[in-house]
Scaffold this motif. Structure first.
Motif, short mmCIF file in Angstrom:
data_model
loop_
_atom_site.label_atom_id
_atom_site.label_comp_id
_atom_site.label_asym_id
_atom_site.label_seq_id
_atom_site.Cartn_x
_atom_site.Cartn_y
_atom_site.Cartn_z
N GLY A 145 0.60 -1.04 0.18
CA GLY A 145 0.02 0.31 0.07
C GLY A 145 0.75 1.43 -0.27
N GLU A 146 1.84 1.45 1.07
CA GLU A 146 2.94 2.23 0.57
C GLU A 146 3.43 2.36 -0.34
N THR A 147 3.65 1.79 -0.81
CA THR A 147 4.55 1.42 -2.13
C THR A 147 3.95 2.38 -3.40
N THR A 148 2.43 1.72 -3.03
CA THR A 148 2.01 2.25 -4.65
C THR A 148 1.46 3.10 -4.50
N TYR A 149 1.62 4.10 -3.02
CA TYR A 149 1.09 5.57 -3.22
C TYR A 149 2.46 6.74 -3.42
N TYR A 150 3.41 5.43 -2.59
CA TYR A 150 4.16 6.35 -3.15
C TYR A 150 4.48 6.91 -4.97
N LEU A 151 4.71 5.17 -5.38
CA LEU A 151 4.46 5.97 -6.93
C LEU A 151 3.90 6.91 -7.32
N ALA A 152 2.23 6.11 -6.98
CA ALA A 152 1.36 7.02 -7.92
C ALA A 152 2.04 8.50 -7.48
N ASN A 153 2.66 9.10 -6.53
CA ASN A 153 2.53 10.61 -6.42
C ASN A 153 3.72 11.52 -6.66
N THR A 155 6.61 11.23 -8.63
CA THR A 155 6.42 11.75 -9.69
C THR A 155 5.86 13.14 -9.79
N LYS A 156 4.52 13.84 -9.06
CA LYS A 156 4.73 15.31 -8.90
C LYS A 156 5.32 16.15 -8.54
N VAL A 157 6.01 14.64 -7.68
CA VAL A 157 7.17 16.64 -6.40
C VAL A 157 8.07 16.63 -7.66
N LYS A 158 8.73 18.11 -7.22
CA LYS A 158 9.46 18.74 -7.96
C LYS A 158 10.47 19.51 -7.48
N SER A 159 10.33 19.23 -6.13
CA SER A 159 11.19 20.37 -5.56
C SER A 159 11.72 19.39 -4.14
N ILE A 160 12.12 19.39 -3.34
CA ILE A 160 12.89 19.25 -2.17
C ILE A 160 11.78 19.57 -1.35
N ASP A 161 11.47 20.95 -1.37
CA ASP A 161 10.24 21.34 -1.01
C ASP A 161 8.47 20.18 -0.37
N ASP A 162 8.81 20.28 -2.09
CA ASP A 162 7.12 19.26 -2.36
C ASP A 162 7.49 17.96 -1.86
N LEU A 163 8.68 17.23 -1.88
CA LEU A 163 9.09 16.00 -0.80
C LEU A 163 8.55 15.83 0.46
N MET A 164 9.47 17.08 1.24
CA MET A 164 9.41 17.80 2.56
C MET A 164 7.74 17.68 3.45
N SER A 165 6.68 18.41 2.50
CA SER A 165 6.14 18.73 2.58
C SER A 165 4.32 17.79 3.13
N ASN A 166 4.98 16.60 1.62
CA ASN A 166 4.19 14.75 2.16
C ASN A 166 5.01 14.24 2.96
N ASP A 167 3.89 14.65 4.46
CA ASP A 167 4.92 13.26 5.32
C ASP A 167 4.85 11.57 4.79
N ARG A 168 4.10 11.51 4.01
CA ARG A 168 3.52 10.32 3.87
C ARG A 168 5.09 9.54 3.05
N THR A 228 13.93 16.03 -11.48
CA THR A 228 14.48 14.84 -10.62
C THR A 228 13.80 13.42 -10.83
N THR A 229 12.57 13.08 -10.19
CA THR A 229 11.72 12.03 -10.36
C THR A 229 11.20 11.39 -11.07
N THR A 230 10.91 12.24 -12.96
CA THR A 230 10.61 11.90 -13.82
C THR A 230 11.80 11.68 -14.77
#
Length: 373
Positions: A145-153, A155-168, A228-230
């Protein structure tokens, strides 16, 4: 015919526009569309080298088109990969081979080599391993479940702040490298990601725990920014390199000096020592020309050449766009004097003739006068 200085400036002043014009050329467009449509389907070294159209496109992208016939040579390089410092590609003096193998890293990434992105395949594989170490079943509903959520989201991360602001996502990313988001200092993690891993003295590289460097390498926002994520090295980055190579080759058909200047401009940010320059005949030629040194200087002792270059130039200037521009202005000016566009006049007469009748313009003469070396 435009002189070397003017031709280079016309291309370099808007390099993206110049590349876009190359991309629109019918042959280039067809080859690029074919490459992007098919490279992701390649799952083995044999598939890759046996598809001449894909293989030749990739080889040209890395400036290796003259070796695209040597398939056995390239297969050996690809099979050994670049993880081992003593691998075939790493032991070659020409670093383009190692760069090529790193982009098409079948040795490390297997069947995923042409679709591999560290924030996706590497991180999810690491997460499964870390889950197992922690006593969790990698095939459990929670891990899946965690992996599915991670892969689904991710690629939407475009910056360090994007990554760190999504706790999951942040928790998943750190866990993949054995780090606990609940106890890690967020300021430290941010510094680790901001510094990247290219600089040996970066925050990540200075940490005793190598997990930080692993995290910064996978989430390399410092080097790749919002891609970075794509980013998949075998796909768009290779296309970008192919287009740049084609631009330089096209320029060289009318003026080799322009091709050399464009090549130096592209390679300059990665130059870390004068031995990097001397190992590349094109780069060394540019520096010699800019300094007014004869070609025979290339036969001098390698250490003496490096010493003289160091005395005359600050290698750090090549990472400064303004200083690099001034250096290349000097090179193109000197190249024009040594190789006048108008073959009817000598290098000396070029300096005194009217701009309308020779290959050097008023703009070039003014630029030369402003140079300070």
């Amino acid at each position: 015919m435009l002189n070397t200085y003017t031709s280079y400036q016309l291309i370099a002043k808007d390099i993206n526009k110049s590349i876009a014009q190359v991309e629109q050329q019918p042959t280039v467009d067809r080859d690029t569309q074919y490459y992007l449509a098919n490279i992701g389907k390649v799952t083995s070294i044999d598939d890759f080298v046996n598809n001449d159209r894909l293989f030749k496109y990739a080889m040209k992208a890395y400036g290796l088109e003259d070796m695209d016939y040597a398939k056995a040579f390239m297969v050996k390089a690809l099979k050994e990969g670049v993880s081992d410092p003593n691998s075939f590609a790493n032991k070659l003096t020409d670093k383009r081979y190692a760069q090529f193998v790193a982009a098409f890293n079948f040795a490390a990434d297997g069947t995923s080599a042409t679709v591999y992105n560290p924030t996706q395949q590497q991180v999810t594989a690491n997460y499964a391993t870390q889950a197992q170490i922690a006593g969790l079943d990698p095939n459990s509903d929670y891990v899946k479940g965690e992996t599915t959520y991670y892969l689904a989201n991710i690629t939407k991360v475009k910056s360090i702040d994007d990554l760190m602001s999504n706790d999951r996502l942040y928790t998943y990313a750190l866990a993949a490298f054995g780090l606990d988001s609940a106890t890690e200092d967020k300021d430290l993690i941010k510094s680790v990601l901001q510094g990247g891993v290219k600089d040996p003295n970066s925050v990540a590289n200075q940490q005793t725990n190598k997990a930080y460097a692993g995290l910064a390498s996978a989430f390399n926002f410092a080097q790749y920014g919002d891609t970075t994520t794509t980013r998949v090295a075998a796909q768009q980055p290779t296309v970008d390199m192919y287009l740049r190579q084609t631009l330089e080759e096209n320029a060289g058909q009318t003026n080799e000096g322009v091709r050399l200047a464009l090549y130096f401009q592209r390679k300059a940010p990665d130059i870390t020592s004068w031995y990097d320059v001397l190992a590349d005949t094109a780069l060394a030629s540019v520096v010699r020309t800019a300094l007014g040194l004869p070609d025979s200087f290339a036969t001098a002792d390698i250490d003496k050449q490096a010493q003289l270059f160091e005395q005359k130039l600050d290698i750090k200037d090549f990472t400064d766009p303004d200083k690099l521009s001034k250096f290349l202005t000097r090179f193109t000016s000197m190249y024009e004097i040594n190789n006048p566009t108008s073959t009817a006049v000598t290098s000396v007469s070029v300096l005194f003739a009217q701009p309308t009748t020779v290959g050097i313009s008023t703009d070039l003469m003014m630029a030369m006068q402003q140079l300070k070396f």
